[in-house]
Design an enzyme around this catalytic site. Structure first.
Site, PDB file in Angstrom:
ATOM      1  N   ASN A 114       0.804  -1.234   0.000  1.00 31.98           N
ATOM      2  CA  ASN A 114       0.000   0.000   0.000  1.00 31.98           C
ATOM      3  C   ASN A 114       0.837   1.284   0.000  1.00 31.98           C
ATOM      4  O   ASN A 114       0.436   2.273  -0.603  1.00 31.98           O
ATOM      5  CB  ASN A 114      -1.039  -0.016   1.113  1.00 31.98           C
ATOM      6  CG  ASN A 114      -0.451  -0.059   2.489  1.00 31.98           C
ATOM      7  OD1 ASN A 114       0.618  -0.628   2.695  1.00 31.98           O
ATOM      8  ND2 ASN A 114      -1.123   0.547   3.446  1.00 31.98           N
ATOM      9  N   GLY A 187       2.159  -5.842   7.158  1.00 38.67           N
ATOM     10  CA  GLY A 187       1.103  -6.433   6.336  1.00 38.67           C
ATOM     11  C   GLY A 187      -0.122  -6.753   7.160  1.00 38.67           C
ATOM     12  O   GLY A 187      -0.361  -6.148   8.211  1.00 38.67           O
ATOM     13  N   SER A 188      -0.869  -7.739   6.691  1.00 37.05           N
ATOM     14  CA  SER A 188      -2.160  -8.038   7.321  1.00 37.05           C
ATOM     15  C   SER A 188      -1.999  -8.875   8.589  1.00 37.05           C
ATOM     16  O   SER A 188      -0.981  -9.541   8.799  1.00 37.05           O
ATOM     17  CB  SER A 188      -3.041  -8.770   6.319  1.00 37.05           C
ATOM     18  OG  SER A 188      -2.400  -9.972   5.948  1.00 37.05           O
ATOM     19  N   GLU A 209       4.075  -5.086  12.004  1.00 36.13           N
ATOM     20  CA  GLU A 209       3.302  -3.850  11.769  1.00 36.13           C
ATOM     21  C   GLU A 209       2.048  -4.263  11.021  1.00 36.13           C
ATOM     22  O   GLU A 209       2.087  -4.473   9.815  1.00 36.13           O
ATOM     23  CB  GLU A 209       4.151  -2.863  10.939  1.00 36.13           C
ATOM     24  CG  GLU A 209       5.388  -2.347  11.639  1.00 36.13           C
ATOM     25  CD  GLU A 209       5.066  -1.272  12.676  1.00 36.13           C
ATOM     26  OE1 GLU A 209       4.004  -0.643  12.590  1.00 36.13           O
ATOM     27  OE2 GLU A 209       5.895  -1.074  13.589  1.00 36.13           O
ATOM     28  N   CYS A 243      -2.976   1.884   6.335  1.00 36.44           N
ATOM     29  CA  CYS A 243      -3.201   1.064   7.545  1.00 36.44           C
ATOM     30  C   CYS A 243      -3.787   1.894   8.687  1.00 36.44           C
ATOM     31  O   CYS A 243      -4.505   1.369   9.523  1.00 36.44           O
ATOM     32  CB  CYS A 243      -1.893   0.420   7.976  1.00 36.44           C
ATOM     33  SG  CYS A 243      -0.568   1.610   8.206  1.00 36.44           S
ATOM     34  N   GLU A 333     -11.155  -4.946   8.868  1.00 34.87           N
ATOM     35  CA  GLU A 333     -10.542  -3.724   8.331  1.00 34.87           C
ATOM     36  C   GLU A 333     -11.010  -3.495   6.887  1.00 34.87           C
ATOM     37  O   GLU A 333     -11.020  -4.415   6.076  1.00 34.87           O
ATOM     38  CB  GLU A 333      -9.018  -3.914   8.347  1.00 34.87           C
ATOM     39  CG  GLU A 333      -8.243  -2.708   7.884  1.00 34.87           C
ATOM     40  CD  GLU A 333      -6.738  -2.991   7.830  1.00 34.87           C
ATOM     41  OE1 GLU A 333      -6.318  -4.147   7.990  1.00 34.87           O
ATOM     42  OE2 GLU A 333      -5.979  -2.039   7.616  1.00 34.87           O
TER      43      GLU A 333
HETATM   44  P1  NAD Z   1      -0.345  -8.966   3.171  1.00 40.51           P
HETATM   45  O1  NAD Z   1      -0.253  -9.480   4.554  1.00 40.51           O
HETATM   46  O2  NAD Z   1      -1.260  -9.663   2.216  1.00 40.51           O
HETATM   47  O3  NAD Z   1       1.085  -8.980   2.454  1.00 40.51           O
HETATM   48  C1  NAD Z   1       2.234  -8.426   3.053  1.00 40.51           C
HETATM   49  C2  NAD Z   1       3.451  -9.191   2.618  1.00 40.51           C
HETATM   50  O4  NAD Z   1       3.333 -10.547   3.037  1.00 40.51           O
HETATM   51  C3  NAD Z   1       3.672  -9.243   1.088  1.00 40.51           C
HETATM   52  O5  NAD Z   1       5.037  -9.035   0.830  1.00 40.51           O
HETATM   53  C4  NAD Z   1       3.226 -10.633   0.707  1.00 40.51           C
HETATM   54  O6  NAD Z   1       3.933 -11.162  -0.385  1.00 40.51           O
HETATM   55  C5  NAD Z   1       3.524 -11.444   1.955  1.00 40.51           C
HETATM   56  N1  NAD Z   1       2.592 -12.579   2.104  1.00 40.51           N
HETATM   57  C6  NAD Z   1       1.308 -12.650   1.687  1.00 40.51           C
HETATM   58  N2  NAD Z   1       0.772 -13.842   2.022  1.00 40.51           N
HETATM   59  C7  NAD Z   1       1.730 -14.525   2.655  1.00 40.51           C
HETATM   60  C8  NAD Z   1       1.790 -15.829   3.246  1.00 40.51           C
HETATM   61  N3  NAD Z   1       0.747 -16.656   3.220  1.00 40.51           N
HETATM   62  N4  NAD Z   1       2.949 -16.205   3.836  1.00 40.51           N
HETATM   63  C9  NAD Z   1       4.003 -15.392   3.861  1.00 40.51           C
HETATM   64  N5  NAD Z   1       4.003 -14.141   3.329  1.00 40.51           N
HETATM   65  C10 NAD Z   1       2.893 -13.730   2.712  1.00 40.51           C
HETATM   66  O7  NAD Z   1      -0.695  -7.422   3.315  1.00 40.51           O
HETATM   67  P2  NAD Z   1      -0.938  -6.349   2.183  1.00 40.51           P
HETATM   68  O8  NAD Z   1      -2.221  -6.687   1.494  1.00 40.51           O
HETATM   69  O9  NAD Z   1       0.275  -6.152   1.364  1.00 40.51           O
HETATM   70  O10 NAD Z   1      -1.136  -5.027   3.053  1.00 40.51           O
HETATM   71  C11 NAD Z   1      -2.329  -4.703   3.630  1.00 40.51           C
HETATM   72  C12 NAD Z   1      -2.341  -4.948   5.114  1.00 40.51           C
HETATM   73  O11 NAD Z   1      -1.174  -4.443   5.697  1.00 40.51           O
HETATM   74  C13 NAD Z   1      -3.475  -4.236   5.812  1.00 40.51           C
HETATM   75  O12 NAD Z   1      -4.021  -5.075   6.778  1.00 40.51           O
HETATM   76  C14 NAD Z   1      -2.795  -3.033   6.468  1.00 40.51           C
HETATM   77  O13 NAD Z   1      -3.454  -2.528   7.588  1.00 40.51           O
HETATM   78  C15 NAD Z   1      -1.476  -3.602   6.806  1.00 40.51           C
HETATM   79  N6  NAD Z   1      -0.481  -2.543   6.880  1.00 40.51           N
HETATM   80  C16 NAD Z   1       0.043  -2.213   8.070  1.00 40.51           C
HETATM   81  C17 NAD Z   1       0.958  -1.183   8.158  1.00 40.51           C
HETATM   82  C18 NAD Z   1       1.580  -0.773   9.453  1.00 40.51           C
HETATM   83  O14 NAD Z   1       2.516   0.036   9.403  1.00 40.51           O
HETATM   84  N7  NAD Z   1       1.133  -1.259  10.581  1.00 40.51           N
HETATM   85  C19 NAD Z   1       1.341  -0.501   7.011  1.00 40.51           C
HETATM   86  C20 NAD Z   1       0.776  -0.883   5.800  1.00 40.51           C
HETATM   87  C21 NAD Z   1      -0.119  -1.919   5.737  1.00 40.51           C
END
Ligand code: NAD
Length: 457
Positions: A114, A187-188, A209, A243, A333
């Site tokens: 994002n 990430g999520s 995070e 996020c 979310e």
């Molecule tokens: P995501 O969890 O789908 O992906 C994040 C990363 O994890 C990517 O690099 C992806 O390739 C990897 N990934 C995905 N599935 C995986 C798996 N099964 N096993 C291992 N790695 C895997 O998240 P996203 O869609 O990229 O981002 C959105 C989420 O991130 C939202 O929930 C948002 O709130 C959160 N976010 C948090 C912050 C923060 O600073 N706290 C910042 C940005 C986004």
């Protein structure tokens, strides 16, 4: 790419002690800085190609944040790394005590899509400043940025020091199956759980995070016009894919209609009559996320927006009036340009909604009533927040940025990023000119002396 080989080579390089020299780290950061300045235009273009992020938002929310983190690290690295003197314990008399920062070793950074540039490079800066070797995995959902990140890192660093490994879930899983000295994941929540489990295998420390459902409470004393302006900015920036965007509004019932009317004016002011034609409004990152969001609009009372265009992954800035708590939009979310507006009459009503969800990453309060704001800050647990604005706590590098509970573990920004990637080693240096005999056996007759000493400790 042979990932295990790469990680082993990085571990060997770390063992060579080269990254321990501050001059080495500083030179690496300076080289990175130069390359980023040089390629700013390409970075901005890649962000546009990935999800039509405007040049203005690209500079405001991605490159400029990274530049300021870089400048700060380059300027302060010696100071941050200097062993910190603390008061010695009287029990150790004579002695001195210091906290040393040491790099963990070889660290893994996994980034989301994002803010695909900033959320990859900001932790990287701290990891390098702290003296680690780093493997960075960008998100596969923003391929243009993933590609340029690899090019930049390859141009600046020896791969034994810093490397980018591109790829999706399978690559991330392969990386997570290896032994790291630290894992920094953004990430999520669901993937955060997978990361935590993988880290547990080797007792690897982690920063997670994550996200959450961040409330925005508006009471009857709030400056509504300004609230609407600031909420439109913080919610719809990046197409709502932030996020810490306000996830839903909880507003005093007496002010709801006025607020909705003001939001209409502010959305129009920011993005015009048809936001689809605005140069400033980004798209949803992919069809899967578009479909997830479009589902939230079904059978709801749409107060503003609601238009979609699947071909272009476009969803208009939208307000939903009073969705039910078990509706699709209130399940988890949102992470898109949809904003539910719920009303409350009593503080118990506020508690009923907020306590339905796990601890959020952010919390926003719009009020001119200080004691109301302070009460909410004390009552609810959340990562961080802002009174009378949205998302701007992110911009102060002196504040820790991170979640609590399901919204994450650990925090970073500014010096805290350096600290996150450093193990803090406590060292006592004893004087040899005196050796107080109290602690040594035989203990007979020494207890009163020990008790006296303990009183001073
Ligand atoms: P995501 O969890 O789908 O992906 C994040 C990363 O994890 C990517 O690099 C992806 O390739 C990897 N990934 C995905 N599935 C995986 C798996 N099964 N096993 C291992 N790695 C895997 O998240 P996203 O869609 O990229 O981002 C959105 C989420 O991130 C939202 O929930 C948002 O709130 C959160 N976010 C948090 C912050 C923060 O600073 N706290 C910042 C940005 C986004």
């Amino acid at each position: 790419m042979d990932i295990p080989n790469l990680v082993n080579a990085q571990k060997q390089f770390f063992a060579s002690q080269q990254t321990k020299a501050i001059s080495y780290r500083k030179a690496a950061l300076q080289k990175l800085q130069k390359e980023l300045y040089k390629r700013e235009e390409e970075i901005v273009k890649a962000l546009y190609n990935d999800f039509k992020k405007s040049e203005y938002e690209a500079i405001m929310t991605e490159t400029s944040i990274v530049y300021s983190e870089l400048k700060m690290a380059i300027k302060n690295i010696e100071k941050w790394n200097k062993p910190q003197k603390v008061r010695p314990s009287i029990l150790n008399f004579p002695s001195s005590a210091k906290i040393y920062s040491e790099p963990y070793g070889t660290v893994l950074i996994i980034a989301p899509w994002n803010y695909p540039f900033q959320l990859a490079i900001s932790p990287l800066i701290g990891a390098i400043a702290a003296g680690n070797t780093v493997v960075l995995k960008p998100s596969e959902l923003t391929p243009h940025i993933s590609n340029i990140l690899r090019e930049i890192i390859e141009a600046v660093f020896d791969k034994n020091h810093v490397a980018v490994v591109e790829g999706g879930v399978a690559v991330a899983q392969e990386l997570l199956s290896l032994r790291w000295d630290y894992i920094f994941f953004t990430g999520s929540v669901n993937v955060g759980r997978i990361v935590a489990k993988a880290a547990a295998e080797f007792i690897t420390p982690v920063t997670l995070e994550l996200g959450g459902k961040s409330p925005c409470v508006i009471d009857e004393t709030a400056n509504l016009k300004l609230a609407a302006k600031r909420i439109v900015w913080g919610k719809y920036i990046n197409g709502g894919q932030t996020c810490i965007a306000p996830d839903y509004i909880l507003i005093h019932k007496s002010k709801k209609q006025e607020f909705i009317d003001l939001m209409k004016t502010e959305i129009k002011g920011a993005y015009g009559d048809n936001p689809e034609t605005s140069e400033d409004f980004p798209r949803i990152v992919n069809t899967r996320n578009f479909e997830r969001l479009a589902l939230m609009l079904e059978n709801e009372n749409i107060a503003i927006g609601g238009e979609t265009n699947k071909e272009d992954c476009y969803i208009a800035p939208t307000l939903i009036d009073e969705p039910k708590l078990d509706s699709e939009v209130m399940k988890g979310e949102i992470f898109g340009p949809i904003l539910p507006v719920l009303s409350y009459e009593t503080e118990d009503d506020i508690a009923t909604v907020i306590s339905k969800y796990d601890k959020p990453l952010a919390f926003y309060i719009f009020s001119e009533n200080r004691s109301f704001a302070n009460k909410l800050i004390g009552q609810y647990s959340f990562g961080g927040g802002t009174v009378n604005d949205t998302t701007v706590h992110f911009a102060n590098h002196r504040l820790p940025f991170g979640g609590v509970g399901e919204s994450g573990i650990g925090g970073y920004h500014g010096k805290q990023t350096f600290d996150t990637f450093s193990h803090k080693k406590g060292i006592v240096t004893r004087g040899t000119w005196l050796d107080v005999p109290t602690r040594y056996a035989p203990y007979k007759g020494k207890l009163p002396q020990l008790k006296k000493l303990m009183k001073f400790s």
